[in-house]
Design a protein around this motif. Structure first.
Motif, mmCIF file in Angstrom:
data_model
loop_
_atom_site.group_PDB
_atom_site.id
_atom_site.type_symbol
_atom_site.label_atom_id
_atom_site.label_comp_id
_atom_site.label_asym_id
_atom_site.label_seq_id
_atom_site.Cartn_x
_atom_site.Cartn_y
_atom_site.Cartn_z
ATOM 1 N N LEU A 3 1.150 -0.800 0.008
ATOM 2 C CA LEU A 3 -0.072 -0.088 0.311
ATOM 3 C C LEU A 3 0.457 1.181 0.028
ATOM 4 O O LEU A 3 2.273 1.621 0.558
ATOM 5 N N GLU A 4 0.322 2.423 -0.829
ATOM 6 C CA GLU A 4 1.273 3.475 -0.906
ATOM 7 C C GLU A 4 0.029 5.321 -0.432
ATOM 8 O O GLU A 4 -0.431 4.607 -0.431
ATOM 9 N N ILE A 5 0.671 5.290 1.090
ATOM 10 C CA ILE A 5 -0.069 5.937 1.880
ATOM 11 C C ILE A 5 -0.458 7.147 1.166
ATOM 12 O O ILE A 5 0.838 7.886 0.974
ATOM 13 N N LYS A 6 -1.374 7.948 1.309
ATOM 14 C CA LYS A 6 -1.957 8.982 0.434
ATOM 15 C C LYS A 6 -2.656 9.959 0.905
ATOM 16 O O LYS A 6 -2.242 11.435 1.283
ATOM 17 N N LYS A 7 -3.691 9.597 1.391
ATOM 18 C CA LYS A 7 -4.397 10.051 1.995
ATOM 19 C C LYS A 7 -4.572 9.439 3.704
ATOM 20 O O LYS A 7 -4.648 8.102 3.911
ATOM 21 N N VAL A 8 -5.109 10.845 4.583
ATOM 22 C CA VAL A 8 -4.902 9.790 5.864
ATOM 23 C C VAL A 8 -6.388 10.309 6.218
ATOM 24 O O VAL A 8 -6.519 11.670 6.426
ATOM 25 N N GLY A 9 -7.042 9.636 7.492
ATOM 26 C CA GLY A 9 -7.546 10.061 8.299
ATOM 27 C C GLY A 9 -7.704 9.817 9.467
ATOM 28 O O GLY A 9 -7.373 9.899 10.173
ATOM 29 N N VAL A 10 -7.846 11.420 10.136
ATOM 30 C CA VAL A 10 -7.835 11.584 11.256
ATOM 31 C C VAL A 10 -9.120 11.276 12.105
ATOM 32 O O VAL A 10 -9.799 12.649 11.511
ATOM 33 N N ILE A 11 -9.223 10.962 13.695
ATOM 34 C CA ILE A 11 -10.771 10.882 14.133
ATOM 35 C C ILE A 11 -10.443 11.812 15.251
ATOM 36 O O ILE A 11 -9.759 11.068 16.539
ATOM 37 N N GLY A 12 -11.427 12.602 15.242
ATOM 38 C CA GLY A 12 -10.611 13.372 16.627
ATOM 39 C C GLY A 12 -9.656 14.742 16.214
ATOM 40 O O GLY A 12 -8.852 14.826 15.401
ATOM 41 N N ALA A 13 -10.483 16.144 16.763
ATOM 42 C CA ALA A 13 -10.205 17.272 15.845
ATOM 43 C C ALA A 13 -9.335 18.162 16.972
ATOM 44 O O ALA A 13 -9.121 19.432 17.182
ATOM 45 N N GLY A 14 -9.326 17.315 18.365
ATOM 46 C CA GLY A 14 -8.870 18.305 19.395
ATOM 47 C C GLY A 14 -7.629 18.821 19.862
ATOM 48 O O GLY A 14 -6.872 18.370 18.369
ATOM 49 N N GLN A 15 -6.965 18.358 20.771
ATOM 50 C CA GLN A 15 -5.510 19.454 20.266
ATOM 51 C C GLN A 15 -4.355 17.899 19.511
ATOM 52 O O GLN A 15 -3.474 18.695 18.614
ATOM 53 N N MET A 16 -4.503 16.929 20.244
ATOM 54 C CA MET A 16 -3.823 15.790 19.291
ATOM 55 C C MET A 16 -4.344 16.361 17.739
ATOM 56 O O MET A 16 -3.552 15.723 16.787
ATOM 57 N N GLY A 17 -4.976 15.528 17.507
ATOM 58 C CA GLY A 17 -6.451 14.912 16.197
ATOM 59 C C GLY A 17 -5.632 16.404 15.248
ATOM 60 O O GLY A 17 -5.447 16.540 14.065
ATOM 61 N N ASN A 18 -5.668 17.740 15.660
ATOM 62 C CA ASN A 18 -5.243 18.720 14.866
ATOM 63 C C ASN A 18 -4.036 18.990 15.138
ATOM 64 O O ASN A 18 -3.834 19.134 13.815
ATOM 65 N N GLY A 19 -3.415 18.107 16.100
ATOM 66 C CA GLY A 19 -1.385 18.967 15.729
ATOM 67 C C GLY A 19 -1.909 17.351 14.170
ATOM 68 O O GLY A 19 -0.690 17.574 13.399
ATOM 69 N N ILE A 20 -1.849 16.292 14.377
ATOM 70 C CA ILE A 20 -1.828 15.385 13.631
ATOM 71 C C ILE A 20 -1.623 15.174 12.161
ATOM 72 O O ILE A 20 -1.274 15.689 10.897
ATOM 73 N N ALA A 21 -3.315 16.668 12.353
ATOM 74 C CA ALA A 21 -3.630 16.881 10.644
ATOM 75 C C ALA A 21 -2.603 18.005 9.814
ATOM 76 O O ALA A 21 -2.465 17.867 9.090
ATOM 77 N N HIS A 22 -1.943 18.777 11.040
ATOM 78 C CA HIS A 22 -1.485 19.868 10.609
ATOM 79 C C HIS A 22 -0.483 19.268 10.185
ATOM 80 O O HIS A 22 0.270 19.142 9.210
ATOM 81 N N VAL A 23 0.225 18.556 11.135
ATOM 82 C CA VAL A 23 1.942 17.586 10.435
ATOM 83 C C VAL A 23 1.610 16.924 9.137
ATOM 84 O O VAL A 23 2.452 16.974 8.477
ATOM 85 N N CYS A 24 0.378 16.305 8.839
ATOM 86 C CA CYS A 24 0.407 15.278 7.527
ATOM 87 C C CYS A 24 0.415 16.394 6.307
ATOM 88 O O CYS A 24 0.825 15.877 5.878
ATOM 89 N N ALA A 25 -0.229 17.292 6.329
ATOM 90 C CA ALA A 25 -0.939 17.728 4.886
ATOM 91 C C ALA A 25 0.549 18.727 4.879
ATOM 92 O O ALA A 25 0.422 19.210 3.945
ATOM 93 N N LEU A 26 0.915 19.081 5.650
ATOM 94 C CA LEU A 26 2.309 19.502 5.281
ATOM 95 C C LEU A 26 3.141 18.652 4.231
ATOM 96 O O LEU A 26 4.386 19.243 4.445
ATOM 97 N N ALA A 27 3.320 17.522 5.331
ATOM 98 C CA ALA A 27 4.475 17.203 4.576
ATOM 99 C C ALA A 27 3.780 15.498 3.040
ATOM 100 O O ALA A 27 4.195 15.261 3.414
ATOM 101 N N GLY A 28 2.481 16.907 3.188
ATOM 102 C CA GLY A 28 1.962 16.606 1.031
ATOM 103 C C GLY A 28 0.735 15.371 1.511
ATOM 104 O O GLY A 28 0.451 15.285 0.224
ATOM 105 N N TYR A 29 0.136 14.563 2.509
ATOM 106 C CA TYR A 29 -0.537 13.835 2.683
ATOM 107 C C TYR A 29 -2.264 14.752 2.678
ATOM 108 O O TYR A 29 -2.134 15.995 3.048
#
Ligand SMILES: CC(=O)CC(=O)SCCNC(=O)CCNC(=O)[C@H](O)C(C)(C)COP(=O)(O)OP(=O)(O)OC[C@H]1O[C@@H](n2cnc3c(N)ncnc32)[C@H](O)[C@@H]1OP(=O)(O)O
Ligand SMILES: NC(=O)C1=CN([C@@H]2O[C@H](COP(=O)(O)OP(=O)(O)OC[C@H]3O[C@@H](n4cnc5c(N)ncnc54)[C@H](OP(=O)(O)O)[C@@H]3O)[C@@H](O)[C@H]2O)C=CC1
Length: 293
Positions: A3-29
């Motif tokens: 599998l090649e990871i291209k798209k990431v789902g994040v469940i929970g948009a609290g302090q950790m979830g939004n930070g995870i979405a932030h770094v994933c998007a900056l890395a191009g996911y």
């Protein structure tokens, strides 16, 4: 199932979830951000924008990168919108029943090859994995708070996690620019096994009147060179999360040395959960934090 990871789902948009979405998007996911309410997702997106803007003003990233990262994150108001993701990172509250319910709802929607990860701070990866339809493709990817700033990720394999899942998770964390430490699957893994008893002890130190909130935090900041005092850090993590981790340690290791301090229980019962509710060991409602004891 390569599998090649291209798209990431994040469940929970609290302090950790939004930070995870932030770094994933900056890395191009591409990222799909889900939470129980649209309001939560929108406030997560606003926090991400604020943190990206701060990174631009500090010249850590360029304005074009901020815009591109934000464009990669889409609000997923329902879990159906996670059907095409390659990797899901669950980062809802630290409560095993809530996490199990999420997996039960999510798994039938996912591609069979999709990897399911949890950002749990303490709960058994093996036990969570066993509640899903894909224990081989389940793994703990444990980020540290604040996600955009902290270099470490703990990787935790459950008993059934297959090598390919581990390798894909490792490659994913490398692309995020993080460093990994591999932990065996025991209660609270490594960082929290060591950190949370220290925080709990700081709360006992307060409870027993050995020192005030300010004295304890000053002692550890200046006496042990910690960037934050333990009570300030507890408020930063969230007192509900701290209590859940201590309960997992206490029950999972069956040792009284992990018993949660009654004062921690009292704060959580009051709904004083730290910075996220504006009150914990400090009151954050004014201009500067004021100790509550
Ligand atoms: C519970 C678990 O399961 C596991 C865990 O995560 S345990 C917790 C682990 N984390 C820690 O121990 C954190 C300890 N604290 C620290 O290392 C530091 O205080 C810190 C890195 C958080 C901030 O460092 P600092 O230099 O004192 O802070 P500060 O000057 O406020 O911020 C520096 C920059 O960090 C960034 N920043 C701060 N908080 C941020 C956040 N929540 N998100 C994104 N960026 C943030 C900003 O760019 C900020 O710049 P501004 O000055 O413009 O605000
Ligand atoms: N805080 C920390 O320092 C760290 C925490 N973690 C772990 O990350 C996870 C999240 O913690 P954190 O971000 O701090 O917690 P927060 O309380 O900030 O965020 C949790 C989010 O999950 C939402 N949520 C609750 N139930 C569901 C559900 N059924 N479906 C989708 N979303 C849901 C909450 O909504 P609502 O508020 O409406 O309930 C909230 O927005 C926990 O497992 C925690 O242990 C890991 C590393 C560090």
């Amino acid at each position: 199932m390569v599998l090649e990871i291209k798209k990431v789902g994040v469940i929970g948009a609290g302090q950790m979830g939004n930070g995870i979405a932030h770094v994933c998007a900056l890395a191009g996911y591409d990222v799909a951000l889900n939470d129980i309410s649209t309001d939560r997702i929108q406030s997560g997106l606003a926090t991400i924008n604020g943190n990206l803007t701060r990174q631009v003003s500090k010249e850590i990233i360029k304005e074009e990168e901020r815009v591109a990262a934000l464009e990669r994150i889409k609000a997923a108001d329902s879990m159906d919108q996670l059907a095409d993701v390659d990797l899901v990172i669950e980062s809802a509250v630290e409560n095993e029943q809530v996490k199990r319910k999420i997996f039960a709802q999510l798994c039938p929607l996912l591609k069979p090859e999709a990897i399911l990860a949890t950002n749990t701070s303490s709960i058994s990866i093996t036990r969570l994995a066993a509640s899903t339809d894909r224990p081989e493709r389940f793994i703990g990817i444990h980020f540290m708070n604040p996600v955009p700033l902290m270099e470490l990720i703990e990787l935790v394999r459950g008993i059934a996690t297959e090598d390919e899942t581990f390798e894909l998770a490792k490659e994913f964390t490398r692309r995020l620019g993080k460093t990994t430490a591999v932990s065996e699957d025991f209660p609270a893994f490594m960082v929290n096994r060591i950190l949370l008893p220290m925080i709990n002890e700081a709360i006992y130190t307060l409870y027993e009147g050995v020192g005030s909130v300010e004295a304890i935090d000053t002692a550890m900041r200046l006496g042990a060179n910690h960037p934050m005092g333990p009570l300030q850090l507890a408020d930063f993590i969230g007192l509900d999360t701290c209590l859940s981790i201590m309960q997992v340690l206490y029950e999972g290791l069956a040792d009284s040395k992990y018993r949660p301090c009654p004062l921690l229980v009292k704060y959580v019962e009051a709904g004083w959960l730290g910075r996220k509710t504006q009150r914990g060991f400090y009151d954050y409602r004014g201009e500067t934090p004021v100790p509550t004891r």
